[in-house]
Design a protein around this motif. Structure first.
Motif, short mmCIF file in Angstrom:
data_model
loop_
_atom_site.label_atom_id
_atom_site.label_comp_id
_atom_site.label_asym_id
_atom_site.label_seq_id
_atom_site.Cartn_x
_atom_site.Cartn_y
_atom_site.Cartn_z
N GLY A 133 0.83 -1.21 0.00
CA GLY A 133 0.00 0.00 0.00
C GLY A 133 0.87 1.25 0.00
N GLY A 134 0.40 2.30 0.67
CA GLY A 134 1.19 3.53 0.75
C GLY A 134 1.28 4.30 -0.55
N VAL A 135 0.24 4.18 -1.41
CA VAL A 135 0.20 4.97 -2.64
C VAL A 135 -1.14 5.71 -2.70
N ASP A 136 -1.20 6.72 -3.59
CA ASP A 136 -2.41 7.54 -3.71
C ASP A 136 -3.27 7.13 -4.90
N ALA A 137 -2.66 6.44 -5.87
CA ALA A 137 -3.42 6.05 -7.06
C ALA A 137 -2.82 4.81 -7.68
N ILE A 138 -3.70 4.04 -8.34
CA ILE A 138 -3.26 2.86 -9.08
C ILE A 138 -3.52 3.11 -10.56
N VAL A 139 -2.51 2.86 -11.38
CA VAL A 139 -2.63 3.02 -12.83
C VAL A 139 -2.35 1.66 -13.47
N ASP A 204 -2.67 11.99 -19.28
CA ASP A 204 -3.56 13.15 -19.39
C ASP A 204 -3.89 13.73 -18.02
N ALA A 205 -3.68 12.97 -16.96
CA ALA A 205 -4.09 13.42 -15.62
C ALA A 205 -2.97 14.19 -14.94
N ASP A 206 -3.34 14.93 -13.92
CA ASP A 206 -2.38 15.69 -13.12
C ASP A 206 -1.98 14.82 -11.93
N PHE A 207 -0.72 14.42 -11.89
CA PHE A 207 -0.25 13.53 -10.82
C PHE A 207 0.57 14.28 -9.78
N ARG A 208 0.46 15.62 -9.75
CA ARG A 208 1.31 16.39 -8.85
C ARG A 208 1.23 15.92 -7.40
N GLY A 209 2.38 15.61 -6.82
CA GLY A 209 2.48 15.22 -5.41
C GLY A 209 2.01 13.80 -5.12
N MET A 210 1.66 13.04 -6.17
CA MET A 210 1.08 11.72 -5.92
C MET A 210 2.09 10.58 -5.95
N ARG A 211 1.81 9.59 -5.11
CA ARG A 211 2.56 8.33 -5.15
C ARG A 211 1.71 7.35 -5.96
N VAL A 212 2.30 6.84 -7.04
CA VAL A 212 1.52 6.06 -8.00
C VAL A 212 2.03 4.62 -8.08
N ALA A 213 1.09 3.67 -8.07
CA ALA A 213 1.46 2.27 -8.30
C ALA A 213 0.99 1.89 -9.70
N VAL A 214 1.90 1.35 -10.50
CA VAL A 214 1.55 0.86 -11.84
C VAL A 214 1.38 -0.65 -11.74
#
Ligand SMILES: [Zn+2]
Ligand SMILES: [Zn+2]
Length: 251
Positions: A133-139, A204-214
């Motif tokens: 875990g520990g992420v803000d979004a999943i792509v 296309d999205a704004d990922f500013r400051g985000m922790r992302v999991a691909v």
């Protein structure tokens, strides 16, 4: 039924083979899951709750705990591997569940090329248990439009769904696109793979400051994840991690 034999059956008896209709495949798969008692997808043992029986689950090629902190390649000592030290990837780390070998390769291929969508649930479920875990979004790793049309679904998205549900992290299914229609990575020698994915993604999205999991099914060289990580960072992501079902081991 032996495991190899079963895999041949798994891939060749893909439901509604030749029918590209996504709904028909999904219906067929749901019908198969709903049967009771359910048979283990690997050995055929009946009457268990999940898609695999306990012994088959235990026998899967679980990735050893000691691995490169960045690309997850198994290492005797832990730490960071030579390849990541030489050319630091743009992703922060990879969390992977299995080594990409028998019988996980068969499960992934039956899902991807055989249209066995229920297997994405199985693989995604195992990935959900492994990630911290520990992420803000999943792509989900994007699939080129042409390949998406051929296959009818993006296996990375189908794997990401149960992971998003379990971790309660938002799943951004349309935030990134694959723009170049590159040949499948599997068809290329390793040294050509990095070139093949050049300029392949747009976010296309704004990922500013985000922790992302691909989320993806298989990580081979990490070249594709590296490309997407670069684009995500340009879009503002502060951290990019790969959450993958299986990792190919170097020969
Ligand atoms: Zn079994
Ligand atoms: Zn590494």
């Amino acid at each position: 039924m032996g495991k190899i034999q079963l895999f041949e059956t798994l891939v060749s008896s893909a439901p509604l083979r030749g029918v590209s209709n996504f709904s028909a495949r999904l219906l067929n798969d749901c019908f198969n899951i709903a049967r009771w008692p359910q048979a283990c997808q690997l050995c055929g043992a009946e009457g268990k709750k999940g898609m695999l029986c306990g012994p088959c689950l235990e026998d899967l090629p679980w990735l050893p705990a000691r691995r490169c902190a960045q690309c997850a390649v198994p290492l005797a000592s832990g730490g960071i591997c030579g390849a990541c030290l030489d050319r630091p990837p743009r992703f922060d780390r990879v969390e992977a569940v299995f080594a990409y070998g028998f019988p996980v390769d068969g499960l992934v291929q039956a899902c991807k090329y055989g249209g066995r969508l229920a297997l994405a649930g199985l693989l995604g479920g195992q990935l959900a248990r492994a990630v911290t875990g520990g992420v803000d979004a999943i792509v989900p790793m994007p699939l080129a439009a042409r390949r998406l049309a051929e296959r009818g679904f993006n296996q990375a998205l189908e794997i990401a769904r149960p992971v998003a549900r379990a971790t309660r992290v938002p799943l951004l299914r349309n935030a990134c696109r694959k723009v170049a229609d590159t040949p499948p990575q599997a068809a290329l020698p390793w040294d050509e793979r990095a070139r093949n994915v050049r300029r392949a993604f747009v976010c296309d999205a704004d990922f500013r400051g985000m922790r992302v999991a691909v989320v993806d099914d298989v990580l081979t060289t990490g070249a594709t994840l590296n490309k997407l990580a670069r684009v995500l960072r340009k879009a503002g992501a502060v951290e990019v991690v790969g959450w993958v079902v299986a990792r190919t081991l170097p020969r």
